[in-house]
Design a protein around this motif. Structure first.
Motif, PDB file in Angstrom:
ATOM      1  N   ALA A 208      51.309  40.336  43.387  1.00  0.00           N
ATOM      2  CA  ALA A 208      52.001  41.446  43.305  1.00  0.00           C
ATOM      3  C   ALA A 208      51.054  41.682  41.548  1.00  0.00           C
ATOM      4  O   ALA A 208      50.683  42.330  41.249  1.00  0.00           O
ATOM      5  CB  ALA A 208      52.746  41.758  43.541  1.00  0.00           C
ATOM      6  N   VAL A 211      47.571  41.151  40.230  1.00  0.00           N
ATOM      7  CA  VAL A 211      47.392  42.085  40.926  1.00  0.00           C
ATOM      8  C   VAL A 211      46.962  43.828  40.200  1.00  0.00           C
ATOM      9  O   VAL A 211      46.870  44.208  40.012  1.00  0.00           O
ATOM     10  CB  VAL A 211      47.453  43.095  42.337  1.00  0.00           C
ATOM     11  CG1 VAL A 211      46.523  44.262  42.460  1.00  0.00           C
ATOM     12  CG2 VAL A 211      46.743  42.336  43.397  1.00  0.00           C
ATOM     13  N   VAL A 212      48.436  43.646  39.524  1.00  0.00           N
ATOM     14  CA  VAL A 212      48.490  44.979  38.855  1.00  0.00           C
ATOM     15  C   VAL A 212      47.861  44.635  37.514  1.00  0.00           C
ATOM     16  O   VAL A 212      47.495  45.006  36.575  1.00  0.00           O
ATOM     17  CB  VAL A 212      50.679  44.637  38.476  1.00  0.00           C
ATOM     18  CG1 VAL A 212      50.401  45.544  37.277  1.00  0.00           C
ATOM     19  CG2 VAL A 212      50.969  45.845  39.571  1.00  0.00           C
ATOM     20  N   ALA A 224      40.833  48.149  42.161  1.00  0.00           N
ATOM     21  CA  ALA A 224      42.177  48.510  42.503  1.00  0.00           C
ATOM     22  C   ALA A 224      42.629  48.547  44.477  1.00  0.00           C
ATOM     23  O   ALA A 224      43.182  47.577  45.030  1.00  0.00           O
ATOM     24  CB  ALA A 224      42.769  49.389  41.897  1.00  0.00           C
ATOM     25  N   ALA A 225      42.047  48.898  44.890  1.00  0.00           N
ATOM     26  CA  ALA A 225      41.712  49.516  46.415  1.00  0.00           C
ATOM     27  C   ALA A 225      41.598  48.108  46.894  1.00  0.00           C
ATOM     28  O   ALA A 225      42.519  47.734  48.175  1.00  0.00           O
ATOM     29  CB  ALA A 225      40.891  50.560  47.246  1.00  0.00           C
ATOM     30  N   ALA A 228      45.121  46.367  46.823  1.00  0.00           N
ATOM     31  CA  ALA A 228      46.368  46.777  47.026  1.00  0.00           C
ATOM     32  C   ALA A 228      46.392  46.234  48.523  1.00  0.00           C
ATOM     33  O   ALA A 228      46.937  45.927  48.982  1.00  0.00           O
ATOM     34  CB  ALA A 228      46.359  48.701  46.846  1.00  0.00           C
ATOM     35  N   THR A 229      44.694  46.535  49.481  1.00  0.00           N
ATOM     36  CA  THR A 229      45.005  46.111  50.490  1.00  0.00           C
ATOM     37  C   THR A 229      44.725  44.177  50.987  1.00  0.00           C
ATOM     38  O   THR A 229      45.761  43.626  51.278  1.00  0.00           O
ATOM     39  CB  THR A 229      43.329  46.254  51.397  1.00  0.00           C
ATOM     40  OG1 THR A 229      43.418  47.636  50.500  1.00  0.00           O
ATOM     41  CG2 THR A 229      43.246  46.396  52.927  1.00  0.00           C
ATOM     42  N   LEU A 231      47.577  42.520  48.999  1.00  0.00           N
ATOM     43  CA  LEU A 231      48.778  42.959  48.830  1.00  0.00           C
ATOM     44  C   LEU A 231      49.378  43.628  50.139  1.00  0.00           C
ATOM     45  O   LEU A 231      50.030  42.677  50.446  1.00  0.00           O
ATOM     46  CB  LEU A 231      49.236  43.655  48.018  1.00  0.00           C
ATOM     47  CG  LEU A 231      50.230  43.413  46.950  1.00  0.00           C
ATOM     48  CD1 LEU A 231      51.381  41.963  47.064  1.00  0.00           C
ATOM     49  CD2 LEU A 231      51.119  44.041  46.037  1.00  0.00           C
ATOM     50  N   SER A 263      38.235  41.650  45.336  1.00  0.00           N
ATOM     51  CA  SER A 263      38.707  42.003  44.194  1.00  0.00           C
ATOM     52  C   SER A 263      38.724  41.836  42.383  1.00  0.00           C
ATOM     53  O   SER A 263      37.470  43.001  42.180  1.00  0.00           O
ATOM     54  CB  SER A 263      40.717  43.099  44.120  1.00  0.00           C
ATOM     55  OG  SER A 263      40.677  41.389  43.743  1.00  0.00           O
TER      56      SER A 263
END
Length: 336
Positions: A208, A211-212, A224-225, A228-229, A231, A263
């Motif tokens: 997490a 990713v952030v 970003a999408a 998020a997927t 995660l 990503s």
């Protein structure tokens, strides 16, 4: 059009490498933990990857070869800035291959112990360094206008890149422990599930955070999408593990790794190598690509032979699909 097609294809090849070699790295790193002190159990652990690890490694050669042929300047710039790191990756992969091949031929406990150390090094170091390398690629490197990377080795060891390396290592080890739970029975499977329990929360937290941070550094809507997927896939894998649904848990960790790598490539687009501090020096897809004739020939070769290779690898996984217990390999002297 062909340039973008090959950028996507290179991304797919790297996704395949991380997903398939990811559990190889994880299993290798976990050998002393999951294999325990019993030689039969250690052979069972190595038996889960013995038939497939070398085929999985071919994805690295294919991904590197596609980068070299389709985007030679991207390949050259990466090696100019990450030569030492990539040399260490190559060294550790050689050590792993030699250790896997010769462990079964060792006639003494000391010889097997040295091979075990090489297997662990070959599992931990590549996963860590590949994560550092790709995180640096997303973050950007210092480059001259003619795309020579001027960043030194110590520059690569920045906090974001180290987080990328640690996260990739945790993901691979988690992926490997779930794979071992899927492929083994008895004491080996019980130890693998204990490892998964211990790693689930740290991996989710590191994932997490990465990713952030990635979205903060170089995040568009698409990257970003996808992140998020990724995660969400990792969270689903943990939930499936609690329900003892090993197949779904493995699919979840595979999906998390695949989407994380995707990503990164989405964050890079339309560059292949961003320049940190001087965006005008960034290496774009079009600037890095080979000529139209080269890309056309490569496309025909890929269209004709990729399905054959994928079909053969899928068949090999089907042939070696059964679960293993320590007794299955008693008296065997081969691990690869």
């Amino acid at each position: 059009m062909l340039e973008e097609f090959w950028f996507v294809l290179v991304a797919v090849l790297w996704v395949g490498f991380f997903v398939l070699e990811g559990f190889d790295f994880g299993v290798a790193a976990l050998l002393p933990v999951v294999g325990g002190s019993d030689e039969t159990d250690r052979r069972a652990v190595l038996g889960t990857i013995g038939p497939v690890w070398d085929a999985n490694e071919v994805w690295l050669l294919t991904a590197g070869g596609a980068m070299f042929a389709a985007f030679p300047e991207w390949y050259a710039s990466l090696f100019s800035g990450m030569y030492l790191a990539l040399f260490l990756v190559l060294f550790s992969l050689i050590i792993r291959g030699v250790s896997l091949e010769y462990r079964g031929k060792a006639t003494t406990a000391a010889g097997r112990a040295w091979c075990d150390r090489g297997i662990v090094i070959g599992g931990v170091l590549p996963a860590l360094l590949f994560g550092v390398a790709f995180a640096n690629m997303v973050r950007g490197l210092e480059m001259t206008p003619d795309h020579n990377v001027t960043s030194g080795f110590l520059y690569l060891l920045n906090p974001y890149a180290l987080l990328g390396g640690v996260t990739m290592l945790l993901l691979c080890v988690l992926h490997g422990s779930v794979f071992l739970a899927l492929k083994t029975r008895g004491a080996v499977r019980d130890r693998a599930r204990l490892v998964t329990r211990s790693l689930a929360v740290p991996t989710l937290v590191a994932f997490a955070a990465l990713v952030v941070w990635t979205v903060t550094i170089r995040g568009g809507i698409a990257s970003a999408a996808v992140a998020a997927t990724a995660l969400l896939a990792l969270g689903s894998a943990v939930l499936a593990w609690f329900g003892e649904r090993d197949g779904l848990a493995f699919a979840g960790t595979a999906g998390a790794i695949a989407l994380l790598v995707a990503s990164w490539f989405a964050a890079l687009f339309p560059d292949v190598l961003p320049a940190r501090g001087t965006p005008g020096n960034s290496l774009t897809i079009s600037a890095a690509a080979s000529g139209a004739y080269t890309l056309t020939v490569m496309t025909w070769v890929a269209v004709l032979f990729t399905p054959v290779v994928l079909g053969y690898q899928a068949w090999s996984y089907w042939v070696f699909r059964r679960r293993l217990v320590g007794a299955d390999l008693a008296g065997s002297h081969e691990t690869g």
